[in-house]
Motif scaffolding. Structure first.
Motif, mmCIF file in Angstrom:
data_model
loop_
_atom_site.group_PDB
_atom_site.id
_atom_site.type_symbol
_atom_site.label_atom_id
_atom_site.label_comp_id
_atom_site.label_asym_id
_atom_site.label_seq_id
_atom_site.Cartn_x
_atom_site.Cartn_y
_atom_site.Cartn_z
ATOM 1 N N SER A 103 41.228 36.542 74.926
ATOM 2 C CA SER A 103 42.192 37.034 74.721
ATOM 3 C C SER A 103 41.627 37.765 73.320
ATOM 4 O O SER A 103 42.134 39.149 73.237
ATOM 5 N N ARG A 146 53.987 39.667 76.203
ATOM 6 C CA ARG A 146 52.303 39.914 76.633
ATOM 7 C C ARG A 146 52.014 40.208 75.829
ATOM 8 O O ARG A 146 52.964 41.921 75.496
ATOM 9 N N GLU A 180 46.805 27.108 78.046
ATOM 10 C CA GLU A 180 48.818 27.147 77.511
ATOM 11 C C GLU A 180 48.334 26.282 76.288
ATOM 12 O O GLU A 180 48.666 24.747 76.719
ATOM 13 N N ALA A 232 59.621 35.501 77.523
ATOM 14 C CA ALA A 232 58.221 36.031 77.714
ATOM 15 C C ALA A 232 58.327 37.506 76.831
ATOM 16 O O ALA A 232 58.469 38.745 77.922
ATOM 17 N N SER A 245 44.503 40.060 75.907
ATOM 18 C CA SER A 245 46.041 39.986 75.659
ATOM 19 C C SER A 245 46.414 38.620 75.711
ATOM 20 O O SER A 245 45.714 36.834 76.344
ATOM 21 N N PHE A 246 47.530 37.656 74.805
ATOM 22 C CA PHE A 246 47.875 36.405 75.330
ATOM 23 C C PHE A 246 49.452 36.557 75.741
ATOM 24 O O PHE A 246 50.529 37.432 75.253
ATOM 25 N N LEU A 247 49.785 35.280 76.634
ATOM 26 C CA LEU A 247 51.756 35.311 77.353
ATOM 27 C C LEU A 247 52.128 34.623 76.257
ATOM 28 O O LEU A 247 51.355 33.748 76.143
ATOM 29 N N GLN A 302 48.815 41.760 66.254
ATOM 30 C CA GLN A 302 49.538 41.470 67.405
ATOM 31 C C GLN A 302 50.482 39.815 66.728
ATOM 32 O O GLN A 302 51.465 40.012 66.937
ATOM 33 N N SER A 314 42.383 29.939 81.983
ATOM 34 C CA SER A 314 43.638 29.758 80.827
ATOM 35 C C SER A 314 43.984 28.398 80.194
ATOM 36 O O SER A 314 43.632 27.295 80.718
ATOM 37 N N ASP A 363 46.197 31.738 76.722
ATOM 38 C CA ASP A 363 45.086 32.468 76.261
ATOM 39 C C ASP A 363 44.843 33.436 78.185
ATOM 40 O O ASP A 363 44.868 32.952 79.240
ATOM 41 N N GLN A 364 43.383 34.159 77.941
ATOM 42 C CA GLN A 364 43.090 34.462 79.112
ATOM 43 C C GLN A 364 41.526 33.368 79.064
ATOM 44 O O GLN A 364 40.687 34.060 79.962
ATOM 45 N N THR A 397 55.317 32.882 75.380
ATOM 46 C CA THR A 397 57.171 32.278 75.938
ATOM 47 C C THR A 397 58.195 31.580 75.104
ATOM 48 O O THR A 397 57.280 30.603 74.717
#
Length: 134
Positions: A55, A9, A122, A7, A61-63, A16, A120, A79-80, A65
């Motif tokens: 985000s 961030r 996902e 993963a 930001s976003f994660l 990005q 969040s 996302d946030q 994975t």
């Protein structure tokens, strides 16, 4: 079967998204049968995260994975959060955006989202190597 997972961030900035594609490409490697589709769909879901959620705000930001084997890949973008819930829409003829869901439907074996209140969302998808013809 060996399952791998990594993963990263990423900042919630349009530049990005290139990093998201690069990360997926590096994790899966040149020979992975799902690489191109996973890269494209990661780009779409990452763009949605920064366009439609917190985000994309300054400092957001976003994660991303990636989980994979030699025959499939599962990618998730968390996302946030946002004020509204995710909604699926059809792109109007001639529109320059709004085709991400159509791409998910076409290329992913399965996809969906997990909403965690306003904190969040996902979005995940799974791409698989096509079954061999018999």
């Amino acid at each position: 079967m060996n399952v791998n997972e990594k993963a990263v961030r990423l900042a919630g900035e349009p530049l990005q998204i290139r990093g998201a594609r690069r990360f997926v490409a590096e994790m899966l490697g040149d020979g992975h049968p799902c690489r191109a589709d996973a890269m494209l769909l990661a780009s779409e879901t990452g763009t949605n995260a920064i366009t439609h959620s917190f985000s994309g705000r300054p400092g957001g930001s976003f994660l991303l994975t990636v989980r994979w084997t030699e025959t499939w890949a599962r990618v998730a973008v968390a996302d946030q959060g946002a004020n509204g819930t995710p909604c699926l829409r059809q792109a109007a003829a001639g529109a320059v955006s709004g085709r991400g869901v159509a791409l998910l439907d076409e290329l992913a074996a399965r996809w969906g989202f997990i909403r965690r209140s306003t904190q969040s969302t996902e979005v995940w998808f799974i791409v698989e190597r096509p079954a061999r013809s018999r």
